[in-house]
Design an enzyme around this catalytic site. Sequence first.
Site, PDB file in Angstrom:
ATOM      1  N   TYR A 141       0.899 -11.252  -6.885  1.00 37.94           N
ATOM      2  CA  TYR A 141       1.193 -11.221  -8.319  1.00 37.94           C
ATOM      3  C   TYR A 141       1.416 -12.616  -8.884  1.00 37.94           C
ATOM      4  CZ  TYR A 141       1.993  -6.146  -8.767  1.00 37.94           C
ATOM      5  OH  TYR A 141       1.858  -4.790  -8.843  1.00 37.94           O
ATOM      6  N   LYS A 186      -0.018  -5.384   6.346  1.00 38.41           N
ATOM      7  CA  LYS A 186      -1.435  -5.250   6.732  1.00 38.41           C
ATOM      8  C   LYS A 186      -1.724  -6.391   7.695  1.00 38.41           C
ATOM      9  CE  LYS A 186      -5.578  -3.347   6.306  1.00 38.41           C
ATOM     10  NZ  LYS A 186      -5.909  -1.964   6.700  1.00 38.41           N
ATOM     11  N   ASP A 219      -2.051   1.227   5.175  1.00 34.22           N
ATOM     12  CA  ASP A 219      -2.928   2.397   4.991  1.00 34.22           C
ATOM     13  C   ASP A 219      -2.349   3.615   5.701  1.00 34.22           C
ATOM     14  OD1 ASP A 219      -3.414   1.002   7.350  1.00 34.22           O
ATOM     15  OD2 ASP A 219      -5.595   1.189   7.286  1.00 34.22           O
ATOM     16  N   ASP A 243       4.319  -1.637  -5.083  1.00 35.21           N
ATOM     17  CA  ASP A 243       3.902  -1.083  -6.381  1.00 35.21           C
ATOM     18  C   ASP A 243       3.101   0.195  -6.170  1.00 35.21           C
ATOM     19  OD1 ASP A 243       3.351  -0.976  -9.176  1.00 35.21           O
ATOM     20  OD2 ASP A 243       1.356  -1.786  -8.758  1.00 35.21           O
ATOM     21  N   ASP A 247       4.363   4.570  -6.663  1.00 39.12           N
ATOM     22  CA  ASP A 247       3.721   5.559  -7.545  1.00 39.12           C
ATOM     23  C   ASP A 247       3.306   6.781  -6.710  1.00 39.12           C
ATOM     24  OD1 ASP A 247       3.887   3.892  -9.840  1.00 39.12           O
ATOM     25  OD2 ASP A 247       1.905   4.517 -10.532  1.00 39.12           O
TER      26      ASP A 247
HETATM   27  C1  IPM Z   1       5.587  -1.663 -12.154  1.00 38.66           C
HETATM   28  C2  IPM Z   1       4.336  -2.011 -12.921  1.00 38.66           C
HETATM   29  C3  IPM Z   1       4.163  -3.514 -13.006  1.00 38.66           C
HETATM   30  C4  IPM Z   1       3.986  -4.024 -11.576  1.00 38.66           C
HETATM   31  C5  IPM Z   1       3.021  -4.028 -13.897  1.00 38.66           C
HETATM   32  C6  IPM Z   1       3.094  -3.470 -15.284  1.00 38.66           C
HETATM   33  C7  IPM Z   1       3.001  -5.525 -13.946  1.00 38.66           C
HETATM   34  O1  IPM Z   1       3.226  -1.387 -12.368  1.00 38.66           O
HETATM   35  O2  IPM Z   1       6.674  -2.086 -12.570  1.00 38.66           O
HETATM   36  O3  IPM Z   1       5.513  -0.942 -11.161  1.00 38.66           O
HETATM   37  O4  IPM Z   1       2.874  -3.940 -11.029  1.00 38.66           O
HETATM   38  O5  IPM Z   1       4.970  -4.497 -11.013  1.00 38.66           O
HETATM   39 MN    MN Z   2       3.734   0.082 -10.862  1.00 41.65          MN
END
Ligand code: IPM
Ligand code: MN
Length: 352
Positions: A141, A186, A219, A243, A247
Amino acid sequence: MKATIAVLPGDGIGPEVIAEGLRCLRVLAERHGHQLTLTELPFGGAAIDLTGNPLPDETLHACRAADAVLLGAIGGPKWSAPTAKVRPEQGLLALRSALGVYANLRPVKVHPALLGASTLKPEVLEGVDLMFVRELTGGIYFGEKRRDALSATDVCTYTVQEIERIVRSAARLAQKRRSKLVSIDKSNVLETSRLWREVTTRVMRAQFPDVSLEHMLVDSAAMHLIRRPRDFDVLVTENMFGDILTDEASMLAGSLGLLPSASLGEGTRGLYEPIHGSAPDIAGKGIANPCGTILSAALLLRHSLGLEGEAAALERAVSAVLEQGARTPDIAAQGTRALSTREFGEAVLAKL
Ligand code: IPM
Ligand code: MN
Ligand code: NAD
């Protein structure tokens, strides 16, 4: 107590979910006699529209001066053209970096009443209680980015010191939980991951012999996370893997809208935000799930203000309304009446 909280509603559903988080904080402050100064500031796409900068100086200064920052979400199609010169997301990364909040805690706990809300089988989800510790201020990032007509480059760098401190944060959390740490990398491909694995092994052997350590390739971890999620306690990983995996892990709980996060550095000041984004597909409809934000406010009370009782009360209130069947559309069963963001917030306030 007296405390100042910088509030950054942001874009899309950000302001909608922040409104409910703020109402909870105000009620708790009044009930327990705390003086919370809640200052709303422009951030993200909203700030680009106002000033051309997703993180205006005024906002950054207020965040630096505050005891904690509560953030909704940023971004959206309006600011996402591939050729855009400035993006809301840059403001978010700059803020995390400026506040030095390198440890992003993302707890995932499956509520018994929501076992049916997930797309996964209830028997796999029962009893899941895990904690992701995502490195937040390093990795791909923040590396150099380059672009020419025929190629593009994103550099991924990790230093020994960055890995040591995030592993220590994760290990200390594991000591207070079930003393199991899984480190995700990884290392079969990436040099940064080989360093990550080496440093993690050394730190854990030397400083946390009481915590069991397992290394897992990312993975395979993505698979094990939905095959046997109950086996996990604390998981530590680099910025981008964390990240993506969180999710994925939100589906264990039942919705992306449920998960809170706390981003911490060396002091008590922290940045608190739901893990979801601005959800352009439902923004403006008043149907977003405010749980991630309300539970982030609870983490703020706990970690930055030291108000454990108030934090626990807020978490109990959310849990109780879910128990009673309150559901926003993202977690409602097909054909049942769902609550709006505001109605869900009202239900939590009534419990408080
Ligand atoms: C999160 C988001 C952010 C990240 C983006 C919006 C930069 O996806 O907070 O999880 O990838 O950290
Ligand atoms: Mn995110
Ligand atoms: P998203 O997280 O905004 O939405 C993904 C899906 O989850 C959508 O279908 C959305 O409706 C649903 N969802 C998310 N939060 C919800 C909630 N509280 N209640 C009910 N449903 C919810 O991800 P995206 O659509 O890929 O990204 C949209 C924008 O958000 C992008 O600009 C992205 O960069 C940004 N983003 C910001 C943050 C942040 O501010 N921390 C985090 C992730 C994404």
